[in-house]
Design a protein around this motif. Structure first.
Motif: not given
Ligand code: AMP
Length: 114
Positions: A6, A29-32, A87, A93, A95-96, A100, A102
């Motif tokens: 990020f 935008e979230d990639v997923n 998160n 949960g 993961s980054v 951030h 959402h």
């Molecule tokens: P969290 O699980 O709360 O840490 O959310 C991390 C979010 O970052 C997830 O919804 C991922 O889909 C999103 N994400 C990870 N890498 C990227 C990226 N390069 N661009 C956009 N969204 C991302």
């Protein structure tokens, strides 16, 4: 921070679909996406998680929340509603490791979470 995805997005070293930007925050935008509208709001400054918020971060956190209604309006979800999710840590949960928020909307969101 060197390896933070990020931070790389905030620095434009990694591309993203930017929705909004100012001096202190970036929205992209979230990639997923988990909903028709799913964006991430990040401070440009590296803050690892909600656990790392202190009084120095108060202005940024306040700025993020003050910005959310106009972002929701821009994204077309202000009237029907939306959800803000942060998160934190493994059980939460996260993961980054860069704080951030959402912003999810565009459909009826279920509750409680799994
Ligand atoms: P969290 O699980 O709360 O840490 O959310 C991390 C979010 O970052 C997830 O919804 C991922 O889909 C999103 N994400 C990870 N890498 C990227 C990226 N390069 N661009 C956009 N969204 C991302």
């Amino acid at each position: 921070m060197g390896d933070c995805i990020f931070c790389k997005i905030a620095n434009k070293d990694v591309s993203s679909k930017i929705i909004y930007e100012d001096d202190t925050i970036l929205v992209f935008e979230d990639v997923n996406p988990q909903a028709p509208v799913h964006v991430l709001i990040i401070p440009k400054q590296h803050i690892p998680s909600l656990n790392d918020i202190d009084s120095d971060a108060a202005e940024i956190i306040s700025h993020i929340f003050m910005k959310i209604p106009s972002l929701a309006e821009q994204l077309g979800v202000q009237d029907n509603g939306y959800r803000i999710v942060v998160n934190c840590g493994t059980d939460g949960g996260q993961s980054v490791g860069h704080l951030h928020y959402h912003l999810l909307g565009g459909r009826t969101l279920t509750w409680p979470p799994g």
